[in-house]
Design an enzyme around this catalytic site. Structure first.
Site, PDB file in Angstrom:
ATOM      1  N   GLU A 182      -6.168 -10.741  -1.349  1.00 30.05           N
ATOM      2  CA  GLU A 182      -6.991 -10.527  -0.150  1.00 30.05           C
ATOM      3  C   GLU A 182      -8.465 -10.493  -0.540  1.00 30.05           C
ATOM      4  O   GLU A 182      -9.226  -9.628  -0.106  1.00 30.05           O
ATOM      5  CB  GLU A 182      -6.593  -9.216   0.544  1.00 30.05           C
ATOM      6  CG  GLU A 182      -5.120  -9.152   0.905  1.00 30.05           C
ATOM      7  CD  GLU A 182      -4.718  -7.916   1.700  1.00 30.05           C
ATOM      8  OE1 GLU A 182      -5.603  -7.178   2.185  1.00 30.05           O
ATOM      9  OE2 GLU A 182      -3.509  -7.688   1.851  1.00 30.05           O
TER      10      GLU A 182
ATOM     11  N   GLU B 110       0.798  -1.233   0.000  1.00 32.74           N
ATOM     12  CA  GLU B 110       0.000   0.000   0.000  1.00 32.74           C
ATOM     13  C   GLU B 110       0.833   1.286   0.000  1.00 32.74           C
ATOM     14  O   GLU B 110       0.623   2.178   0.817  1.00 32.74           O
ATOM     15  CB  GLU B 110      -0.982  -0.013   1.182  1.00 32.74           C
ATOM     16  CG  GLU B 110      -1.865  -1.253   1.174  1.00 32.74           C
ATOM     17  CD  GLU B 110      -2.761  -1.403   2.415  1.00 32.74           C
ATOM     18  OE1 GLU B 110      -2.728  -0.515   3.280  1.00 32.74           O
ATOM     19  OE2 GLU B 110      -3.464  -2.415   2.511  1.00 32.74           O
TER      20      GLU B 110
HETATM   21  O1  G3I Z   1      -4.537  -8.643  18.852  1.00 35.46           O
HETATM   22  C1  G3I Z   1      -5.264  -7.548  19.411  1.00 35.46           C
HETATM   23  C2  G3I Z   1      -5.866  -7.952  20.691  1.00 35.46           C
HETATM   24  O2  G3I Z   1      -4.853  -8.239  21.618  1.00 35.46           O
HETATM   25  C3  G3I Z   1      -6.771  -6.835  21.186  1.00 35.46           C
HETATM   26  O3  G3I Z   1      -7.428  -7.221  22.340  1.00 35.46           O
HETATM   27  C4  G3I Z   1      -7.802  -6.462  20.127  1.00 35.46           C
HETATM   28  C5  G3I Z   1      -8.672  -5.276  20.538  1.00 35.46           C
HETATM   29  O4  G3I Z   1      -9.266  -4.672  19.417  1.00 35.46           O
HETATM   30  O5  G3I Z   1      -7.133  -6.091  18.962  1.00 35.46           O
HETATM   31  C6  G3I Z   1      -6.339  -7.142  18.449  1.00 35.46           C
HETATM   32  O6  G3I Z   1      -5.685  -6.676  17.320  1.00 35.46           O
HETATM   33  C7  G3I Z   1      -6.456  -6.495  16.172  1.00 35.46           C
HETATM   34  C8  G3I Z   1      -5.902  -7.406  15.086  1.00 35.46           C
HETATM   35  O7  G3I Z   1      -6.553  -7.128  13.870  1.00 35.46           O
HETATM   36  C9  G3I Z   1      -6.073  -8.878  15.407  1.00 35.46           C
HETATM   37  O8  G3I Z   1      -7.438  -9.188  15.498  1.00 35.46           O
HETATM   38  C10 G3I Z   1      -6.329  -5.043  15.756  1.00 35.46           C
HETATM   39  O9  G3I Z   1      -6.987  -4.224  16.707  1.00 35.46           O
HETATM   40  C11 G3I Z   1      -6.939  -4.834  14.405  1.00 35.46           C
HETATM   41  O10 G3I Z   1      -6.642  -3.518  13.959  1.00 35.46           O
HETATM   42  C12 G3I Z   1      -6.328  -5.808  13.424  1.00 35.46           C
HETATM   43  O11 G3I Z   1      -6.959  -5.619  12.194  1.00 35.46           O
HETATM   44  C13 G3I Z   1      -6.313  -6.166  11.064  1.00 35.46           C
HETATM   45  C14 G3I Z   1      -5.942  -5.037  10.096  1.00 35.46           C
HETATM   46  O12 G3I Z   1      -5.432  -5.572   8.895  1.00 35.46           O
HETATM   47  C15 G3I Z   1      -4.847  -4.151  10.687  1.00 35.46           C
HETATM   48  O13 G3I Z   1      -3.659  -4.862  10.864  1.00 35.46           O
HETATM   49  C16 G3I Z   1      -7.268  -7.137  10.413  1.00 35.46           C
HETATM   50  O14 G3I Z   1      -7.438  -8.258  11.283  1.00 35.46           O
HETATM   51  C17 G3I Z   1      -6.711  -7.594   9.079  1.00 35.46           C
HETATM   52  O15 G3I Z   1      -7.687  -8.361   8.402  1.00 35.46           O
HETATM   53  C18 G3I Z   1      -6.352  -6.391   8.223  1.00 35.46           C
HETATM   54  O16 G3I Z   1      -5.745  -6.862   7.032  1.00 35.46           O
HETATM   55  C19 G3I Z   1      -5.389  -5.861   6.065  1.00 35.46           C
HETATM   56  C20 G3I Z   1      -4.136  -6.324   5.352  1.00 35.46           C
HETATM   57  O17 G3I Z   1      -3.133  -6.601   6.302  1.00 35.46           O
HETATM   58  C21 G3I Z   1      -3.662  -5.279   4.336  1.00 35.46           C
HETATM   59  N1  G3I Z   1      -4.726  -4.931   3.413  1.00 35.46           N
HETATM   60  C22 G3I Z   1      -6.005  -4.554   4.013  1.00 35.46           C
HETATM   61  C23 G3I Z   1      -6.465  -5.643   4.979  1.00 35.46           C
HETATM   62  C24 G3I Z   1      -7.809  -5.345   5.546  1.00 35.46           C
HETATM   63  O18 G3I Z   1      -7.727  -4.198   6.349  1.00 35.46           O
END
Ligand code: G3I
Length: 373
Positions: free
Chosen positions: A260, A155
């Site tokens: 994705e 990105e």
């Molecule tokens: O692991 C923590 C946990 O400890 C905590 O209690 C909880 C509270 O909200 O959050 C957890 O982390 C979350 C993590 O996903 C695991 O579930 C984060 O808040 C959350 O922001 C994170 O979201 C991910 C996001 O990327 C940001 O990294 C999504 O699962 C994931 O599907 C998404 O994937 C991205 C690709 O990497 C790049 N392209 C877009 C795609 C969709 O956004």
């Protein structure tokens, strides 16, 4: 074990009931491309029996949804957290899968310290390059010969095709991408290396991505493929946009991965056509119309949409090397919490009970039709 066996039987029976064809995506698409899914931790740690069985029976490639992002794998300057990624890679090896690494350089999910010196001041170019080099050498090097392909940069572009103003760009300059590819290639010369982004199907961003790939190649980067994330809507991208986008990168002599894939059937929560994780919109009942279940008309429309998209992917067999869904079942999808928290989303091929949806059958039909052309 007894539960696993009976669940497998149920799943296979469910698949067979819907289809007269072999019911594993990885078999049906053999000769076209790998088919895979992004896994959460419960799935590769065998804590999600339902999801785990689908993954093992349906897919031959996996991506890590979160555990290889910088903040997860390298939370502090002197600390790497390899426990979860080690399990992810072991899961892929045990199941003979093509294992993807996601992602080395991104503007999101990077701890603030990465861009600061010991005094908390902004790091200079050499300092950040050193840090990037160490990170890539350590992470890619650890899985050398085991992780088959890496999203090296994720990105880097704005919607208008210009370079996103990230700390990487501001501190290092435009050659941060070249450097990242150089370091990744040095750490594992045989690994495939990718540039990965969303909304590349839109003309302006596609033009920017084409220029970016040309520059990378001119600079000697070992770029194997572009990753089209494929966070799709029902009406976007059009089939023409999807086709033209794959063609544009085929003409540059690189492969195309759909990295994705999901199709959002929920109402648009924002005017922005984006997959930017930074976007957040307040919850409202009208933004969550299918909390009680998906109407059959929408279910069938989703199936047609998936069939149409896969017809394009099949057309470009040989160029499209991999199609990876961003999640296993609807219940796992990030789209239940983005850009509005707590919605009930239906973007994938398997429902919340792990049963194949009509979209699954539509995808299988696309393979059969593609193969007779
Ligand atoms: O692991 C923590 C946990 O400890 C905590 O209690 C909880 C509270 O909200 O959050 C957890 O982390 C979350 C993590 O996903 C695991 O579930 C984060 O808040 C959350 O922001 C994170 O979201 C991910 C996001 O990327 C940001 O990294 C999504 O699962 C994931 O599907 C998404 O994937 C991205 C690709 O990497 C790049 N392209 C877009 C795609 C969709 O956004």
């Amino acid at each position: 074990m007894a539960f696993k066996l009976s669940f497998t039987t149920l799943l296979m029976a469910g698949l067979a009931a819907h289809a007269q064809t072999p019911a594993a995506l990885k078999d049906v698409f053999k000769g076209y491309f790998h088919v895979g899914a992004a896994l959460n931790q419960a799935q590769f740690e065998d804590r999600d029996a339902r999801g785990g069985i689908i993954v093992r029976t349906q897919f031959d490639t996996i991506s890590p949804e979160n555990v290889l992002k910088w903040e997860s794998v390298h939370p502090r300057p002197d600390a790497y957290a390899f426990d979860a990624p080690d399990k992810y890679v072991a899961f892929g090896e045990k199941n003979h899968m093509f294992i993807v690494g996601h992602t080395l350089v991104w503007h999101s999910q990077v701890p603030a310290w990465v861009f600061q010196n010991a005094k908390g001041e902004p790091l200079d170019r050499d300092g950040l390059l050193q840090r990037l080099h160490d990170h890539i050498r350590t992470v890619v090097g650890r899985y050398k010969g085991r992780i088959g392909g890496w999203d090296v940069v994720n990105e880097a572009l704005n919607e208008d095709g210009t370079m996103r103003q990230t700390p990487w760009l501001k501190i290092i300059g435009e050659d941060y991408l070249l450097k990242a590819f150089e370091y990744a290639h040095e750490a594992d010369p045989k690994a495939e290396l990718y540039y990965n982004d969303y909304s590349v199907e839109n003309q302006a961003k596609r033009n920017g991505a084409v220029e970016l790939i040309k520059k990378l190649k001119a600079g000697g980067a070992a770029v194997t493929a572009i990753g089209l994330q494929g966070h799709d809507k029902m009406e976007w991208p059009t089939i023409e946009q999807q086709d033209a986008t794959i063609l544009a990168f085929q003409q540059l002599g690189i492969k195309v991965n759909i990295t994705e894939l999901d199709v959002d059937v929920l109402p648009a929560a924002s005017q922005q056509r984006t997959a930017d994780v930074g976007l957040s919109v307040e919850a409202h009942a009208k933004l969550n119309p299918y909390a009680g279940g998906l109407p059959d008309t929408v279910q069938q429309a989703l199936a047609r949409r998936y069939g149409d998209l896969f017809a394009v992917f099949c057309k470009y067999r040989g160029t499209v090397s991999r199609v990876t869904f961003w999640g296993v079942t609807d219940g796992d999808s990030w789209l239940n919490n983005w850009p509005v928290r707590g919605r009930t989303s239906y973007p994938l091929l398997f429902d919340r009970q792990g049963q194949p949806k009509p979209a699954f059958q539509a995808v299988i039909r696309a393979a059969r039709q593609g193969s007779v052309k």
